[in-house]
Scaffold this motif. Structure first.
Motif, PDB file in Angstrom:
ATOM      1  N   GLN A 372       0.900  -1.206   0.096  1.00 32.42           N
ATOM      2  CA  GLN A 372      -0.056   0.092   0.125  1.00 32.42           C
ATOM      3  C   GLN A 372       0.947   1.181   0.116  1.00 32.42           C
ATOM      4  O   GLN A 372       1.944   1.247   0.510  1.00 32.42           O
ATOM      5  N   VAL A 373       0.311   2.326  -0.782  1.00 33.93           N
ATOM      6  CA  VAL A 373       1.205   3.627  -0.898  1.00 33.93           C
ATOM      7  C   VAL A 373      -0.092   4.714  -0.278  1.00 33.93           C
ATOM      8  O   VAL A 373      -0.828   4.859  -0.690  1.00 33.93           O
ATOM      9  N   ILE A 374       0.596   5.182   0.758  1.00 34.24           N
ATOM     10  CA  ILE A 374      -0.440   6.162   1.607  1.00 34.24           C
ATOM     11  C   ILE A 374      -0.042   7.563   1.628  1.00 34.24           C
ATOM     12  O   ILE A 374       1.376   7.718   2.194  1.00 34.24           O
ATOM     13  N   PRO A 375      -0.632   8.600   1.163  1.00 33.22           N
ATOM     14  CA  PRO A 375      -0.292  10.038   1.513  1.00 33.22           C
ATOM     15  C   PRO A 375       0.004  10.381   2.676  1.00 33.22           C
ATOM     16  O   PRO A 375      -1.044  10.168   3.726  1.00 33.22           O
ATOM     17  N   PRO A 441       9.294   6.937   0.758  1.00 33.71           N
ATOM     18  CA  PRO A 441       9.218   6.182  -0.081  1.00 33.71           C
ATOM     19  C   PRO A 441       9.931   4.911  -0.112  1.00 33.71           C
ATOM     20  O   PRO A 441       9.284   3.890  -0.757  1.00 33.71           O
ATOM     21  N   VAL A 466       4.083   8.758   1.621  1.00 31.17           N
ATOM     22  CA  VAL A 466       4.913   9.661   0.893  1.00 31.17           C
ATOM     23  C   VAL A 466       4.034  11.017   0.789  1.00 31.17           C
ATOM     24  O   VAL A 466       3.100  11.312   1.179  1.00 31.17           O
ATOM     25  N   THR A 470       2.449  11.942  -4.905  1.00 26.59           N
ATOM     26  CA  THR A 470       3.575  11.226  -5.489  1.00 26.59           C
ATOM     27  C   THR A 470       3.273   9.672  -5.508  1.00 26.59           C
ATOM     28  O   THR A 470       4.211   9.114  -5.811  1.00 26.59           O
ATOM     29  N   GLU A 471       1.986   9.193  -5.271  1.00 24.73           N
ATOM     30  CA  GLU A 471       1.628   7.926  -5.048  1.00 24.73           C
ATOM     31  C   GLU A 471       1.993   7.162  -6.003  1.00 24.73           C
ATOM     32  O   GLU A 471       2.417   5.974  -6.024  1.00 24.73           O
ATOM     33  N   SER A 472       1.694   7.716  -7.308  1.00 23.40           N
ATOM     34  CA  SER A 472       1.995   6.805  -8.637  1.00 23.40           C
ATOM     35  C   SER A 472       3.527   6.863  -9.047  1.00 23.40           C
ATOM     36  O   SER A 472       3.727   5.881  -9.556  1.00 23.40           O
ATOM     37  N   ARG A 476       6.719  -0.132  -6.285  1.00 25.91           N
ATOM     38  CA  ARG A 476       6.073  -1.447  -5.364  1.00 25.91           C
ATOM     39  C   ARG A 476       7.007  -2.206  -5.060  1.00 25.91           C
ATOM     40  O   ARG A 476       6.672  -3.537  -4.333  1.00 25.91           O
TER      41      ARG A 476
END
Length: 487
Positions: A372-375, A441, A466, A470-472, A476
């Protein structure tokens, strides 16, 4: 049906029956003499440097501990042979640690419940090799809470915690000090752990209850077997920690007295709540206040309930009130002004599925995969459905409130700020999650089941925080061979 399921046929039968958890009828009720004064872990005093930073030294080490008279048990501890000292700091403090690994193998030290940068978290990526020192540092920036520390080495967390490395980490603020706060007098740590001892006094480390791991038949409170506590004030604050690997406890008193809940895992409640029972699964904490009259006695105990393995029936510790008690001031009607965790109307919703194979969303833990990527600073809704055994769920660098369990409001004792939640089989829980504000990140935090055998078996995922927007851009996949050490 047998208490322990050691064979594949028994396990398959158990799966087919679809039970929520294994029943374990082990009990110590009526067997204790309450003959040993309970150990109170010492407060660790820091040195303060010229910049005002509080500096602490923690040394992981092996040794022996006499839990039973005449028998030395090989154990691990911090700054001693078993458990570690209590750390107490205040919101706004700058803290720094020297964590020395004097064990003969690699370990880590994780600050459970702490809001801090990922590289300081002490998870499986911040390994400390034997003979080396790790030096994390951060600013305490969260409400008053009872947090704790313990190893978090991938695939070996259960063993390292079971051997004895754990301790409390107390965060204070202006509101919390209005409560009973004289440590060891009217502010008492209660670390609950179950152990399985062999005849020679050594700890059995063999899994004895699939699929949950190792369950003990003896209870230690702060590392003391068969304990009692003498109290000298009319109100006592207990800081309860379930430090067991898998066993849960339905906390209450032998005389069914009412007590007041004043705090959950991640902070104090807005106001005291009167209850008679609360359930603590592994890793969960609660702060309660109990009133005593001169000369009375009661037993803090765990009652058997309806949630399978997570309800052992045990006497934990006898409390004996002195014949003359100091009068405690009344509890404040409002304990904290910390606002509740609320999510925006268009909040991101993430879904997680827990299974019997120690998987989350069909995957086992991979040290090099970001799930998971979380702002940074975001608030989200996490929906967790348990289709497997009894589990619970802990999120690093986050606090949450439980919105509902199977569409209903959670029990009153679960309505405060938390970081760990019990999720029985067949339950869907929705959480309003407040994430941290330390973008990185390249260094992940964890979310996982805190039944440690499940965690070690792969029931864990990784997320990074992050900069918003900038999540994209975030990979991964972590490069293999990098980010494995936090030295």
């Amino acid at each position: 049906m047998k208490r322990y399921f050691r064979s594949i046929p028994c396990l398959l039968l158990f799966l087919a029956l679809g039970l929520a958890g294994c029943w374990d009828d082990t009990t110590n009720v009526g067997t204790l003499q309450f003959k040993n004064p309970v150990n109170i872990p010492p407060l660790l005093e820091p040195t303060i440097d010229n910049a005002g930073t509080k500096r602490f030294t923690l040394t992981m080490q092996s040794g022996t501990t006499e839990f039973f008279k005449g028998k030395d048990t090989p154990t691990w501890g911090i700054n001693g042979s078993y458990l570690g000292p209590t750390i107490r700091v205040s919101r706004g403090d700058q803290v720094s640690f020297e964590v020395n690994n004097n064990l003969k193998e690699t370990s880590t030290l994780h600050w459970h419940g702490m809001r801090l940068p990922a590289e300081m978290d002490g998870g499986p990526h911040q390994m400390i090799e034997a003979g080396e020192t790790w030096k994390p540092h951060w600013t305490i920036d969260q409400p008053a809470a009872t947090t704790w520390y313990h190893p978090h080495l991938h695939e070996k967390t259960a063993l390292h915690v079971y051997r004895g490395i754990a301790g409390l980490f107390l965060i204070e603020d202006e509101e919390s000090t209005k409560l009973p706060s004289d440590y060891g007098v009217d502010d008492i740590p209660i670390i609950i752990q179950d152990k399985l001892f062999q005849g020679n006094g050594s700890l059995s480390e063999k899994v004895n209850l699939e699929p949950f791991g190792l369950l003990g038949n003896q209870i230690l409170i702060n590392g003391t077997h068969d304990p009692y506590l003498k109290v000298t004030s009319s109100q006592i604050r207990f800081r309860l920690l379930n430090g067991s690997n898998a066993r849960g406890y339905t906390i209450g008193f032998s005389d069914n007295r009412t007590f007041r809940l004043i705090g959950n895992d991640a902070g104090l409640l807005p106001e005291p709540v009167s209850i008679e029972r609360l359930l603590l699964s592994p890793g969960e904490r609660a702060e309660i206040v109990i009133e005593f009259k001169p000369g009375e006695e009661t037993i803090l105990r765990s009652f058997k309930g309806g949630d399978g393995i997570l309800n052992g029936e045990f006497e934990l510790i006898k409390i004996i009130a002195d014949q003359q008690l100091a009068n405690s001031p009344p509890l404040p009607k409002q304990i904290t002004k910390e606002p509740p965790i609320e999510v925006p109307g268009q909040a991101t919703e993430r879904k997680f599925r827990l299974t019997t194979e120690s998987k989350i969303n069909g995957k086992k833990m991979d040290m090099y995969r970001i799930d998971q990527v979380i702002p940074a600073g975001s608030r989200e809704i996490w929906v967790i459905t348990n289709n497997g055994w009894d589990h619970n769920f802990h999120i690093h660098d986050a606090a949450f409130t439980i919105l509902d369990k199977n569409g209903k409001a959670p029990p009153v004792y679960e309505r405060g700020r938390k970081d760990t939640v019990f999720i029985p089989k067949g339950t869907t829980v929705r959480l309003a999650v407040d994430f941290g504000s330390y973008p990185d990140p390249d260094t992940p935090y964890m979310y996982h089941c805190h039944l440690l055998y499940h965690e070690d078996s792969g029931m864990m995922g990784q997320f990074v925080i992050v900069e918003p927007g900038t999540e994209s851009q975030v990979s991964r996949q972590l490069p293999e061979g990098e980010n494995d050490h936090g030295h």
